[in-house]
Motif scaffolding. Structure first.
Motif, PDB file in Angstrom:
ATOM      1  N   PRO A 332       0.811  -1.225   0.000  1.00 26.94           N
ATOM      2  CA  PRO A 332       0.000   0.000   0.000  1.00 26.94           C
ATOM      3  C   PRO A 332       0.840   1.269   0.000  1.00 26.94           C
ATOM      4  CG  PRO A 332      -0.057  -1.061   2.153  1.00 26.94           C
ATOM      5  CD  PRO A 332       0.634  -2.021   1.230  1.00 26.94           C
ATOM      6  N   HIS A 333       2.033   1.225   0.581  1.00 24.74           N
ATOM      7  CA  HIS A 333       2.901   2.403   0.617  1.00 24.74           C
ATOM      8  C   HIS A 333       4.340   1.958   0.849  1.00 24.74           C
ATOM      9  CE1 HIS A 333       3.004   1.956   5.014  1.00 24.74           C
ATOM     10  NE2 HIS A 333       1.694   1.802   4.945  1.00 24.74           N
ATOM     11  N   ASP A 404      -1.941   7.795  -6.026  1.00 30.12           N
ATOM     12  CA  ASP A 404      -1.770   6.558  -5.261  1.00 30.12           C
ATOM     13  C   ASP A 404      -0.340   6.036  -5.434  1.00 30.12           C
ATOM     14  OD1 ASP A 404      -4.592   6.123  -4.401  1.00 30.12           O
ATOM     15  OD2 ASP A 404      -4.918   6.027  -6.568  1.00 30.12           O
ATOM     16  N   THR A 426       3.390   9.098   4.015  1.00 32.60           N
ATOM     17  CA  THR A 426       2.018   9.613   4.036  1.00 32.60           C
ATOM     18  C   THR A 426       1.078   8.785   3.163  1.00 32.60           C
ATOM     19  OG1 THR A 426       2.639  11.214   2.323  1.00 32.60           O
ATOM     20  CG2 THR A 426       2.682  11.972   4.606  1.00 32.60           C
ATOM     21  N   GLY A 427       1.469   7.527   2.948  1.00 29.21           N
ATOM     22  CA  GLY A 427       0.547   6.596   2.314  1.00 29.21           C
ATOM     23  C   GLY A 427       0.678   6.400   0.820  1.00 29.21           C
ATOM     24  N   HIS A 428       1.777   6.849   0.208  1.00 31.50           N
ATOM     25  CA  HIS A 428       1.966   6.684  -1.232  1.00 31.50           C
ATOM     26  C   HIS A 428       2.976   5.575  -1.520  1.00 31.50           C
ATOM     27  CE1 HIS A 428       0.704  10.897  -0.574  1.00 31.50           C
ATOM     28  NE2 HIS A 428      -0.006  10.715  -1.682  1.00 31.50           N
ATOM     29  N   THR A 459      10.682   3.142   5.492  1.00 34.40           N
ATOM     30  CA  THR A 459       9.977   3.370   4.218  1.00 34.40           C
ATOM     31  C   THR A 459      10.438   2.459   3.078  1.00 34.40           C
ATOM     32  OG1 THR A 459      11.557   5.140   3.673  1.00 34.40           O
ATOM     33  CG2 THR A 459       9.483   5.783   4.717  1.00 34.40           C
TER      34      THR A 459
END
Length: 590
Positions: A332-333, A404, A426-428, A459
């Motif tokens: 998802p990220h 996305d 931040t969710g990307h 990350t």
């Protein structure tokens, strides 16, 4: 040198003589002898590949040892009678070319003038005494391409010059949406109106020939005596028949017009692009003009979207690597990085990942320098540094576009890396490339940019290092037996060797050389990959600021396949050769 390497058999005793001459030292010789013992590769080739000495140095040394002349063919004009005395097939097979012919004898430039069998064959074939001399293999092959192909090239050129009113589709290539310009008059004034059409056809023939040869790049290079044309096919440059030097400036002007560049400017580099149509297929050309001493050099990168492999299964991943890759690109990220030198297929891998993820429910944005292929349904932005549109600026703007998935063509500095990390946090899902030699090296590179280890560890999802190895030509593929002991020093486990044995014997594959592969034995390329998945163990090492070697050691314990291991699997599976494994992964040895 060609893919087959340096052919003269250098003995240990002769190696010691080279040490005594001061060209190499005893430690370098010992290392080369150990590699030779493990791989079976000839000592001279190893010394050259390790860059302990150049091919020219070695040939000059051997010429003194054996009292034979050493010549530099690239600086010579070869007579037609010496060329005609030896058939092209013989010249290519034995790596030689005639350089002088006189009553009763012919002087022949050879990479291995000590090969008595070849000398005897030449004597029987020509009916002349043979005077062999040393020459570099690269120079020999370039001379073969130039002189044996010169007749066809000249005939083609004469045909073009005779037909100033050629039919429109004679070269089977046209520029798409080429804008009319007053600059067209410049080429006519340079070469005369009667020459304009032949120059256009000449350029079209060069480009169409390269496309049909599946070349990735075209190089048109000036020297003080001639123009040289070379195509990069499967990662290796091949000389092609070239037009006479007097047409060089006109050819460059024509190419500039195609790319809407300034034909009057010859002092500074210029970059542009154009779109062509050949056989009802559109091809993009990226064009770079570089001023050199004898004139301007052109490099044209051919971008054929029809040949773009977008299925992950077509990229050459081992099953274990494909499973990791598929899992990480669907996270998802986080950040997924692809590393490798220019021309290693990084863009293809990124495009394949994006194509796999692309759908009506996903917003994907990319910033590239330049956009190599247009992907339907994906928002692609090209870097334009002149107006301030850099990777960092584009990436910052993307975050306001509700994406996305984000792809950044390359991360080069702290600013771009920090924005990418912020996007991932931040969710990307972020994809990008780095220039490092292997996957663990990417973590060190990120640290050198000034990124805090805890940000990297939280990350980063995976790092993929990749290269391309040439594939054995399927049309002339043959097997041969090799001793398993020769492969154990190349990172090949005994278990893997036994798994690939047949009746206790181990076989590898190579191409004999045929018309379909232009006598090289190779056709096409396949990817080799090293995938570092960032698991809990790797995260701890990142936090501890461990060096790349320690990270690599830990990753291998957890099952990471190295670039060398990936290449070896391709070799044992018959997809590539031992020479390619050594050439491409020579630095990936513990």
């Amino acid at each position: 040198m060609s893919e087959k390497g340096f052919q003269i058999n250098i003995s240990k005793r002769l190696g010691e003589t080279i040490v005594a001459s001061g060209i190499i030292n005893s430690a370098q010789l010992s290392e080369a002898l150990e590699i030779q013992k493990q791989t079976g590769v000839k000592l001279g080739q190893i010394l050259i590949e390790k860059k302990y000495m150049t091919e020219k140095q070695l040939l000059e040394f051997l010429s003194k040892q054996f009292s034979l002349e050493f010549v530099e063919i690239s600086k010579m004009e070869l007579p037609a009678d010496a060329i005609k005395a030896i058939p092209e097939s013989v010249a290519r097979r034995y790596r030689l070319i005639g350089i002088h012919k006189d009553a009763g004898y012919i002087k022949v430039a050879m990479e291995d003038p000590l090969n008595i069998v070849v000398l005897d064959d030449l004597k029987m074939m020509t009916g002349l005494d043979i005077k062999p001399v040393f020459a570099a293999e690269k120079d020999i092959f370039e001379a073969i391409d130039r002189y044996y192909g010169a007749k066809n090239s000249q005939e083609a050129l004469n045909e073009i010059l005779k037909k100033t009113n050629m039919e429109e589709n004679a070269a089977d290539l046209a520029v798409v949406d080429e804008k009319s310009s007053d600059k067209e008059d410049d080429i006519i004034s340079l070469e005369g109106k009667g020459e304009a059409a032949p120059i256009v056809k000449m350029v079209n023939l060069i480009i169409s020939s390269a496309i049909k040869s599946h070349a990735s790049d075209i190089h048109i290079e000036p020297s003080y005596k001639e123009t040289r044309v070379r195509f990069r096919i499967d990662g290796v440059l091949h000389a092609q028949p070239a037009p006479p030097k007097k047409f060089h400036n006109a050819i460059i002007s024509r190419i500039k017009i195609m790319a809407n560049l300034d034909i009057s400017e010859r002092r500074i580099p210029q970059d542009g692009r154009t779109k062509l149509k050949i056989d009802d297929k559109e091809i993009d050309l990226r064009i770079s003009i570089l001023p050199c001493g004898p004139g301007e050099k052109v490099c044209m990168r051919i971008l054929d979207s029809s040949g773009l492999k977008l299925k992950l299964d077509d990229l050459g991943f081992e099953p274990e690597n494909l499973a990791i890759f598929s899992k990480c690109i669907k996270a998802p990220h986080g950040i997924n990085l692809i590393t490798g030198p220019t021309g290693s297929g990084k863009s293809t891998t990124l495009y394949s990942a994006l194509s796999t993820l692309n759908g009506p429910d996903v917003n994907i944005s990319t910033i590239e320098d330049p956009i190599e292929y247009n992907l339907e349904g994906i928002n692609q932005v090209g870097v334009n540094s002149e107006v301030g549109l850099t990777f960092a600026a584009g990436l910052r703007s993307f975050l306001r576009q509700d994406p996305d998935i984000i792809m950044v063509g390359e991360i080069r500095d702290f600013e771009t890396m920090s924005i990418a990390i912020n996007a991932a946090m931040t969710g990307h899902l972020v994809f990008s490339t780095l220039h490092t030699n292997d996957a663990p090296g990417a973590i060190t590179r990120i640290g050198m940019m000034g990124i805090e280890p805890f940000l990297t560890s939280s990350t980063l999802l995976m790092v993929v290092a990749q290269r391309l190895v040439r594939s054995v030509c399927k049309n002339c593929k043959e097997s041969y037996e090799i001793k398993p002991e020769l492969l154990t020093g190349m990172g090949v486990s005994r278990q893997l060797l036994e798994k690939n044995m047949k009746d206790g014997k181990l076989f590898l594959y190579r191409g004999r050389g045929c018309e379909k592969c232009a006598k090289t034995g190779y056709k096409g390329r396949v990817g080799i990959h090293e995938i570092l998945e960032v698991n809990d163990s790797i995260r701890r090492l990142i936090i501890e600021k461990a060096d790349a070697s320690k990270i690599k050691e830990d990753a291998k314990k957890n099952g990471m396949i190295t670039l060398r291991e990936s290449a070896v699997r391709k070799m044992l599976g018959g997809l590539t050769t031992i020479e390619e494994v050594i050439r491409v992964t020579g630095s990936d040895v513990d």
